[in-house]
Design an enzyme around this catalytic site. Structure first.
Site, PDB file in Angstrom:
ATOM      1  N   TYR A 295      58.816  87.836  28.581  1.00 27.38           N
ATOM      2  CA  TYR A 295      58.138  87.406  29.806  1.00 27.38           C
ATOM      3  C   TYR A 295      57.476  86.044  29.614  1.00 27.38           C
ATOM      4  O   TYR A 295      57.631  85.135  30.430  1.00 27.38           O
ATOM      5  CB  TYR A 295      57.096  88.457  30.201  1.00 27.38           C
ATOM      6  CG  TYR A 295      56.434  88.202  31.535  1.00 27.38           C
ATOM      7  CD1 TYR A 295      57.096  88.487  32.724  1.00 27.38           C
ATOM      8  CD2 TYR A 295      55.144  87.694  31.606  1.00 27.38           C
ATOM      9  CE1 TYR A 295      56.493  88.253  33.951  1.00 27.38           C
ATOM     10  CE2 TYR A 295      54.525  87.461  32.816  1.00 27.38           C
ATOM     11  CZ  TYR A 295      55.203  87.745  33.994  1.00 27.38           C
ATOM     12  OH  TYR A 295      54.602  87.509  35.207  1.00 27.38           O
TER      13      TYR A 295
ATOM     14  N   SER B  19      52.909  82.159  36.153  1.00 29.03           N
ATOM     15  CA  SER B  19      52.032  83.230  35.683  1.00 29.03           C
ATOM     16  C   SER B  19      51.019  82.579  34.765  1.00 29.03           C
ATOM     17  O   SER B  19      51.255  81.487  34.225  1.00 29.03           O
ATOM     18  CB  SER B  19      52.822  84.285  34.910  1.00 29.03           C
ATOM     19  OG  SER B  19      51.954  85.204  34.275  1.00 29.03           O
TER      20      SER B  19
END
Length: 264
Positions: free
Chosen positions: A169, A156
């Site tokens: 996250y 990501s």
């Protein structure tokens, strides 16, 4: 002109891919892109009904036939992951590609209010699950003939820079970068190429909130642009189809105007 044995295998036999988190979003888009390109694809995910929908769509769009296998799998369970790879090998004979994609977002609210279970839920999917899949892929790719394969981890942009209030996250995605680097090094001994795709704002359930406005580093709320998730499918397909002697270690694909490059 003499053609080496590995190249002959590539020409004669369809390649087999496992896609985790294949029931929706990025996993679904990647699975369909691979099927359109002629791959055999094992669809893995927790929700069997969503996998069946992807399989039906693949039949309608690409006439995928027996090139699709659905294996409901919780990547947090190492036994289930081992069974996933065993079924893939039993059905298709080998595994050439793993798109290590299954993941989940941050718990809601401020991390000061999270329970230990909420933290562990993110770590179990985004880090432990990715490791279990990578480990099984290594074992299968090491022992098959011809040896080797390719693993593409879904990182990501959060593997490089955080958003406000994204500690679970972001921490797991930074850890995925460590997995990718180390596995790329360790994979050399077994002809396994390991890379990572870092995605910025592809239209999926996880990123849909960007269109409604999300917190920025300066405290503002701003709407961010998104890209079609099928662009990610084509990016993974490009990485997957590289010759085995080449590897994209990190590939970033993002909305051109998203506020990532710059100060905020």
């Amino acid at each position: 002109m003499q053609v080496n044995e590995e190249r002959q295998y590539e020409v004669k036999v369809k390649k087999t891919a496992i896609v985790t988190g294949a029931g929706s979003g990025i996993g679904k888009a990647v699975a369909l892109a691979l099927l359109a390109d002629g791959y055999c694809v094992v669809l893995a995910g927790r929700r069997a009904a969503l996998l069946d929908e992807v399989q039906s769509l693949a039949q309608q769009r690409h006439g995928a036939g027996d090139r699709v296998l659905c294996v409901p799998t919780d990547v947090c369970d190492p036994v289930a992951v081992e069974q996933l790879f065993a079924q893939a090998v039993k059905h298709f004979g080998r595994v050439d590609l793993l798109f290590n994609n299954a993941g989940r977002g941050n718990p809601p609210g401020n991390f000061l209010d999270w329970t230990p279970a909420q933290w562990r839920d993110v770590v179990d999917v985004n880090l432990n699950g990715m490791f279990y899949c990578l480990q099984q892929a290594f074992r299968v790719m090491r022992d098959q003939s011809p040896r080797g394969g390719r693993i593409i981890n879904n990182g990501s942009i959060s593997a490089h820079a955080p958003r406000p209030n994204s500690i679970a996250y972001t921490a797991t995605k930074h850890a995925v970068m460590g997995l990718t680097k180390t596995a790329a090094l360790d994979g050399r001994a077994y002809d396994i190429a390991v890379g990572q795709i870092d995605i910025g704002n592809a239209m999926s359930d996880l990123a849909s909130r960007m269109a409604k406005g999300v917190p920025q580093a300066n405290g503002d709320i701003a709407v961010e642009p998104l890209i079609d998730v099928n662009i990610v499918g084509q990016s993974v397909l490009y990485m997957a189809n590289l010759p085995q002697e080449a590897n994209v270690l990190f590939h970033t694909v993002m909305a051109t105007k998203m506020p990532f490059v710059g100060r905020g």
